[in-house]
Design a protein around this motif. Structure first.
Motif, PDB file in Angstrom:
ATOM      1  N   HIS A 187       9.130  16.629   7.512  1.00 35.24           N
ATOM      2  CA  HIS A 187       9.853  16.778   8.538  1.00 35.24           C
ATOM      3  C   HIS A 187      10.919  15.805   8.775  1.00 35.24           C
ATOM      4  CE1 HIS A 187       7.699  19.732  11.053  1.00 35.24           C
ATOM      5  NE2 HIS A 187       6.854  19.591   9.990  1.00 35.24           N
ATOM      6  N   GLY A 188      11.378  14.850   7.684  1.00 32.81           N
ATOM      7  CA  GLY A 188      12.205  13.936   7.762  1.00 32.81           C
ATOM      8  C   GLY A 188      12.138  12.793   8.600  1.00 32.81           C
ATOM      9  N   ILE A 189      10.803  12.301   8.805  1.00 35.50           N
ATOM     10  CA  ILE A 189      10.548  11.293   9.510  1.00 35.50           C
ATOM     11  C   ILE A 189      10.755   9.989   8.710  1.00 35.50           C
ATOM     12  CG2 ILE A 189       8.854  10.024  10.967  1.00 35.50           C
ATOM     13  CD1 ILE A 189       7.892  12.556  11.928  1.00 35.50           C
ATOM     14  N   PRO A 190      11.510   9.023   8.985  1.00 30.51           N
ATOM     15  CA  PRO A 190      11.721   8.043   8.198  1.00 30.51           C
ATOM     16  C   PRO A 190      10.369   7.364   7.504  1.00 30.51           C
ATOM     17  CG  PRO A 190      12.553   7.497  10.287  1.00 30.51           C
ATOM     18  CD  PRO A 190      12.300   8.779  10.296  1.00 30.51           C
ATOM     19  N   TYR A 247      -1.310  15.042   6.288  1.00 32.25           N
ATOM     20  CA  TYR A 247      -0.517  14.573   7.495  1.00 32.25           C
ATOM     21  C   TYR A 247       0.551  13.718   6.973  1.00 32.25           C
ATOM     22  CZ  TYR A 247      -2.218   9.889   8.435  1.00 32.25           C
ATOM     23  OH  TYR A 247      -2.677   8.519   8.220  1.00 32.25           O
ATOM     24  N   VAL A 248       0.526  12.938   6.024  1.00 31.61           N
ATOM     25  CA  VAL A 248       1.723  11.920   5.699  1.00 31.61           C
ATOM     26  C   VAL A 248       2.628  13.033   5.042  1.00 31.61           C
ATOM     27  CG1 VAL A 248       2.331  10.005   4.142  1.00 31.61           C
ATOM     28  CG2 VAL A 248       0.074   9.896   5.507  1.00 31.61           C
ATOM     29  N   LEU A 249       2.043  13.722   4.246  1.00 30.23           N
ATOM     30  CA  LEU A 249       3.169  14.705   3.410  1.00 30.23           C
ATOM     31  C   LEU A 249       3.954  15.691   4.641  1.00 30.23           C
ATOM     32  CD1 LEU A 249       3.519  15.107   0.464  1.00 30.23           C
ATOM     33  CD2 LEU A 249       2.384  17.226   0.779  1.00 30.23           C
ATOM     34  N   THR A 250       3.376  15.887   5.655  1.00 30.16           N
ATOM     35  CA  THR A 250       3.961  16.870   6.433  1.00 30.16           C
ATOM     36  C   THR A 250       4.997  15.945   7.383  1.00 30.16           C
ATOM     37  OG1 THR A 250       1.598  17.498   6.715  1.00 30.16           O
ATOM     38  CG2 THR A 250       3.434  18.344   8.633  1.00 30.16           C
ATOM     39  N   LEU A 251       4.662  14.824   7.676  1.00 31.47           N
ATOM     40  CA  LEU A 251       5.635  13.768   8.419  1.00 31.47           C
ATOM     41  C   LEU A 251       6.837  13.837   7.357  1.00 31.47           C
ATOM     42  CD1 LEU A 251       3.115  11.191   9.959  1.00 31.47           C
ATOM     43  CD2 LEU A 251       4.544  12.896  11.000  1.00 31.47           C
ATOM     44  N   PHE A 274       4.527   2.013   8.857  1.00 30.22           N
ATOM     45  CA  PHE A 274       4.171   1.161   9.931  1.00 30.22           C
ATOM     46  C   PHE A 274       3.518   1.827  11.236  1.00 30.22           C
ATOM     47  CE2 PHE A 274       6.597  -1.423   7.139  1.00 30.22           C
ATOM     48  CZ  PHE A 274       5.801  -2.751   7.010  1.00 30.22           C
ATOM     49  N   LYS A 275       3.445   3.158  11.093  1.00 28.05           N
ATOM     50  CA  LYS A 275       2.628   3.626  12.459  1.00 28.05           C
ATOM     51  C   LYS A 275       1.650   4.691  12.258  1.00 28.05           C
ATOM     52  CE  LYS A 275       3.968   5.395  17.194  1.00 28.05           C
ATOM     53  NZ  LYS A 275       4.841   6.423  17.881  1.00 28.05           N
ATOM     54  N   TYR A 276       1.903   5.767  11.446  1.00 27.71           N
ATOM     55  CA  TYR A 276       1.221   6.893  11.369  1.00 27.71           C
ATOM     56  C   TYR A 276      -0.092   6.532  10.322  1.00 27.71           C
ATOM     57  CZ  TYR A 276       4.473   9.051  14.608  1.00 27.71           C
ATOM     58  OH  TYR A 276       5.187   9.244  15.419  1.00 27.71           O
ATOM     59  N   ALA A 277       0.308   5.842   9.185  1.00 25.32           N
ATOM     60  CA  ALA A 277      -0.361   5.598   8.279  1.00 25.32           C
ATOM     61  C   ALA A 277      -1.048   4.321   8.558  1.00 25.32           C
ATOM     62  CB  ALA A 277       0.383   5.435   6.893  1.00 25.32           C
ATOM     63  N   LEU A 278      -0.533   3.540   9.029  1.00 28.34           N
ATOM     64  CA  LEU A 278      -1.197   2.142   9.440  1.00 28.34           C
ATOM     65  C   LEU A 278      -2.475   2.183  10.373  1.00 28.34           C
ATOM     66  CD1 LEU A 278      -0.823  -0.806   8.842  1.00 28.34           C
ATOM     67  CD2 LEU A 278       0.493  -1.252  10.716  1.00 28.34           C
ATOM     68  N   LYS A 279      -2.209   2.973  11.328  1.00 31.43           N
ATOM     69  CA  LYS A 279      -3.520   3.218  12.378  1.00 31.43           C
ATOM     70  C   LYS A 279      -4.767   3.305  11.957  1.00 31.43           C
ATOM     71  CE  LYS A 279      -2.106   3.774  17.256  1.00 31.43           C
ATOM     72  NZ  LYS A 279      -1.760   4.827  18.151  1.00 31.43           N
ATOM     73  N   PRO A 280      -4.838   4.403  11.022  1.00 30.75           N
ATOM     74  CA  PRO A 280      -6.179   4.663  10.682  1.00 30.75           C
ATOM     75  C   PRO A 280      -6.568   3.843   9.221  1.00 30.75           C
ATOM     76  CG  PRO A 280      -4.820   6.403   9.553  1.00 30.75           C
ATOM     77  CD  PRO A 280      -3.977   5.613  10.742  1.00 30.75           C
ATOM     78  N   SER A 281      -5.627   3.350   8.738  1.00 31.38           N
ATOM     79  CA  SER A 281      -6.161   2.173   7.518  1.00 31.38           C
ATOM     80  C   SER A 281      -6.415   0.874   8.061  1.00 31.38           C
ATOM     81  CB  SER A 281      -4.609   2.029   6.774  1.00 31.38           C
ATOM     82  OG  SER A 281      -4.014   3.069   6.388  1.00 31.38           O
ATOM     83  N   VAL A 282      -5.960   0.538   9.422  1.00 34.19           N
ATOM     84  CA  VAL A 282      -6.301  -0.787   9.843  1.00 34.19           C
ATOM     85  C   VAL A 282      -7.579  -1.045  10.218  1.00 34.19           C
ATOM     86  CG1 VAL A 282      -5.593  -0.917  12.194  1.00 34.19           C
ATOM     87  CG2 VAL A 282      -4.935  -2.758  10.838  1.00 34.19           C
ATOM     88  N   ALA A 283      -8.395  -0.040  10.614  1.00 32.89           N
ATOM     89  CA  ALA A 283      -9.765  -0.369  11.136  1.00 32.89           C
ATOM     90  C   ALA A 283     -10.596  -0.860  10.301  1.00 32.89           C
ATOM     91  CB  ALA A 283     -10.342   1.247  11.403  1.00 32.89           C
ATOM     92  N   SER A 284     -10.506  -1.042   8.963  1.00 39.91           N
ATOM     93  CA  SER A 284     -11.331  -1.481   8.009  1.00 39.91           C
ATOM     94  C   SER A 284     -10.945  -2.900   7.635  1.00 39.91           C
ATOM     95  CB  SER A 284     -11.356  -0.715   6.810  1.00 39.91           C
ATOM     96  OG  SER A 284      -9.943  -0.818   6.187  1.00 39.91           O
ATOM     97  N   GLY A 307       0.831  -1.130  -0.089  1.00 37.79           N
ATOM     98  CA  GLY A 307      -0.033  -0.119  -0.057  1.00 37.79           C
ATOM     99  C   GLY A 307       0.963   1.333  -0.098  1.00 37.79           C
ATOM    100  N   SER A 308       1.965   1.134   0.531  1.00 34.35           N
ATOM    101  CA  SER A 308       2.622   2.354   0.585  1.00 34.35           C
ATOM    102  C   SER A 308       3.576   2.791  -0.655  1.00 34.35           C
ATOM    103  CB  SER A 308       3.916   2.249   1.793  1.00 34.35           C
ATOM    104  OG  SER A 308       4.855   1.075   1.406  1.00 34.35           O
TER     105      SER A 308
END
Lengths: 299, 347
Positions: free
Chosen positions: B250-253, B243-247, B259-269, B132-133
């Motif tokens: 900011h240079g977050i790997p 928000y992903v673009l923002t992250l 695996f953290k910020y995008a996964l959390k909202p995606s996993v609900a479905s 997905g990424s």
């Protein structure tokens, strides 16, 4: 007088044209997806093979009881594309007859489950919050509180393991899923303005259900029916595979897998025919269902 | 005082709680249906239990003992009171109490289910997030093909394929059973891996794990393909958000974002689907256990079904219904923890 009748004829013609136009558009959306088209072709090919199994198969006599010990355990070659089994029967022939049984099972199960499940869901959804809702949905809950396979297996076992009872068992297990789906769609649609309008005009409840609500939910229901055909094959073959469905000389795909599994590692080609058959059937219905979903989603 | 009332009210309004109560009622309905079915079917349970050569008086006495002469609703009442005491009747195949049989065979299935759940969840998260990424990548294409194959191939066919490749052609994994001959583990919980660890028998633990791999894969592959696909499509939607673009800016790997910020909202479905699949394992295990000769519930269930052992069949159905329902309720609970919107029903 003549003017109004002319108008009426014009309107009717227009409606006919629109219907044709809609069909055309649906077909366009369907054929845009290559996978859906593949599914349709695969499905038609399998259906033709199943219907004309006697003339398509190389050895139609081999389907059920036939023994030729000279030819047993013959690996695949040009005469027997999928090899022969422990009784010397041509496996390709048996697989094609297996398609026929699978189609019969799908036809019977879906043609009972679809109308019954849809009508029950319509009634329950339309009278949401009143007794038909509770009666139907709580009853449906009971059947949904256990995986379909286990209750289907038990029903087969209690009645008598054969293919007719397997169909009965799958049918009994299947209607609640339709009912639940139709229920949730109906209970959303029943508050639409056009339903209110029909009610205000004094249209009978039955007419509202079948003429106003039903046409609007038919698309997803038919899509689900196509996708579910794949599940019917899966469950049916699982029941037969476990020995509680069709019994040996019957050329059922699941029965064949369990029959041939005994000779498995050594005569490995025997298992390929029936397993591939199941996979191809399921694939055809899944692709077809995906295509239908796109057609209805575009509307 | 008022706050306590509010707590009670929120418990009642809690959809999970309400659904749990409803599912328990459904199980009661299930017991009624399967009991009626098992009793109205032609055949005399007493005669079947005692055999054709038993004298008539004894059969009559047995009938009275089991209340078989009374109307069916009275029979159901007696049966239900016995059920709540954990008595399901004598099995005609093993001549033991059905609950004892189930207790003996169930742990093997539960162990398998647990292992499948771990593989399934891990595989879904990794495959779904990776493909997905980067939509359109090679892995993404491979997953698409894998999904179609996964849907089309039933679990028992996966079992046969895996068994053929990995135990007959390559010979890496054992083909059947839970432990290699010669290795024994004392029965404490019935889960061989846990028992082996508890007794400090590390060799048996590895051996049990080795035996678990093929059947678990056979059960996990098909469902995993579909779940990963659902996660993938949710992921594709989320990685294009601001928000992903923002992250990223900011240079977050990348791996931490995906695996953290995008996964959390995606996993609900994906969770409801995973939950339903894990609950359905109790049924799908039937197909795979037969192939791998796994001494689980299917061994007992299928024997009971083929021999028309009514008490055994009813026991298996109720046990499967209970496990399925409880798993679903647990999944509901997990979902409400992850997604607070679901904690209370629609207002």
């Amino acid at each position: 007088m003549s003017n109004t009748s002319k108008d009426l004829i014009f309107v009717l013609k227009k409606e006919k044209e629109m219907k044709r136009e809609r069909l055309k558009r649906a077909w366009f959306r369907f054929k845009r997806s290559k996978l859906a088209l593949t599914g349709l072709i695969l499905f038609s090919a399998l259906l033709v093979m199943a219907v004309f199994a006697e003339s398509v198969t190389p050895y139609p006599k081999h389907a059920e009881t036939y023994v030729n010990f000279k030819m047993r355990f013959h690996p695949p070659d040009l005469n027997h594309l999928l090899g022969t089994d422990h009784l010397g029967r041509d496996i390709l022939t048996r697989v094609i007859f297996g398609f026929r049984l699978a189609f019969i099972m799908i036809g019977i199960v879906i043609s009972i489950v679809l109308p019954v499940g849809t009508v029950l869901g319509l009634v329950a959804g339309y009278y949401k919050g009143r007794w038909p809702d509770y009666a139907v949905m709580r009853f449906a809950d009971v059947f949904v509180s256990i995986p379909p396979l286990i209750l289907a297996l038990s029903i087969c076992a209690i009645l008598e393991p054969n293919i007719v009872n397997a169909m009965i068992a799958v049918t009994l297990m299947w209607w609640p899923w339709y009912t639940r789906m139709v229920y949730s769609m109906t209970s959303a649609i029943r508050d639409e303005p056009y339903v209110w309008a029909a009610r205000a005009l004094g249209v009978r409840d039955v007419s509202i259900m079948f003429k106003e609500i039903l046409p609007n939910i038919l698309g997803p229901v038919l899509t689900k029916a196509t996708l579910d055909a794949a599940w019917v094959i899966l469950i049916g073959s699982a029941i037969s595979f476990l020995g509680l469905g069709a019994q040996p000389p019957t050329p059922d795909l699941g029965t064949m897998v369990s029959e041939y599994m005994v000779y498995f590692p050594r005569y490995w080609w025997m298992i390929i025919g029936p397993t591939l058959g199941i996979a191809v059937l399921i694939m055809a219905f899944n692709l077809l269902g995906d295509g239908l979903r796109e057609v209805f989603a575009g509307e | 005082m008022k706050s306590r009332f509010n707590v009670l009210k929120s418990v009642y309004e809690n959809t999970v709680f309400r659904r749990a109560v409803l599912s328990l009622l459904s199980l009661l309905g299930l017991s009624l249906i399967i009991f009626t079915l098992a009793r109205i079917v032609p055949g005399d349970p007493a005669r079947m239990a005692l055999g054709p050569r038993a004298p008539e008086e004894i059969v009559q006495k047995y009938r009275e003992m089991l209340h078989l002469n009374e109307p069916i609703y009275v029979q159901y009442y007696y049966w239900l009171t016995n059920l709540f005491q954990g008595k399901l009747g004598i099995s005609l195949t093993s001549f033991r109490e059905v609950s004892v049989d189930i207790a003996e065979f169930l742990p093997a299935t539960l162990e398998l289910m647990l292992f499948v759940a771990i593989i399934q969840i891990a595989g879904t998260l990794i495959l779904g997030t990776l493909s997905g990424s980067k939509p359109g990548s090679i892995l993404d294409g491979a997953l698409r093909v894998f999904t179609y194959v996964g849907i089309c191939v039933p679990a028992f066919v996966w079992g046969l394929i895996l068994q053929f490749i990995f135990s007959y052609v390559v010979g890496v994994f054992p083909a059947t059973e839970r432990l290699s001959p010669g290795i024994t583990v004392p029965r404490i919980t019935g889960l061989v891996t846990v028992d082996a660890l508890a007794t400090g028998n590390f060799r048996a633990f590895v051996d049990a794990l080795w035996h678990l791999i093929l059947p678990s894969l056979a059960l996990a592959l098909g469902a995993m393909a579909q779940e990963a696909r659902i996660l993938r499509s949710a992921m594709v939607e989320n990685i294009n958000k601001d928000y992903v673009l923002t992250l990223l800016s900011h240079g977050i790997p990348g791996y931490r974002i995906y695996f953290k910020y995008a996964l959390k909202p995606s996993v609900a479905s994906t969770i409801p689907v995973i939950g339903l699949d894990i609950a359905s394992l109790i049924a799908n295990a039937f197909m795979v256990e037969v192939i791998f000769n796994w001494p689980g519930i299917s061994k007992f269930g299928i024997t009971a079904m083929l021999k028309k052992d009514l008490n055994g069949i009813v026991g298996v159905v109720l046990m499967a219904g209970l496990i399925y329902t409880v798993t679903n309720v647990i999944v509901d609970l997990i979902l409400t923890i992850i997604d607070p919107r679901l904690r209370y029903g629609e207002k």
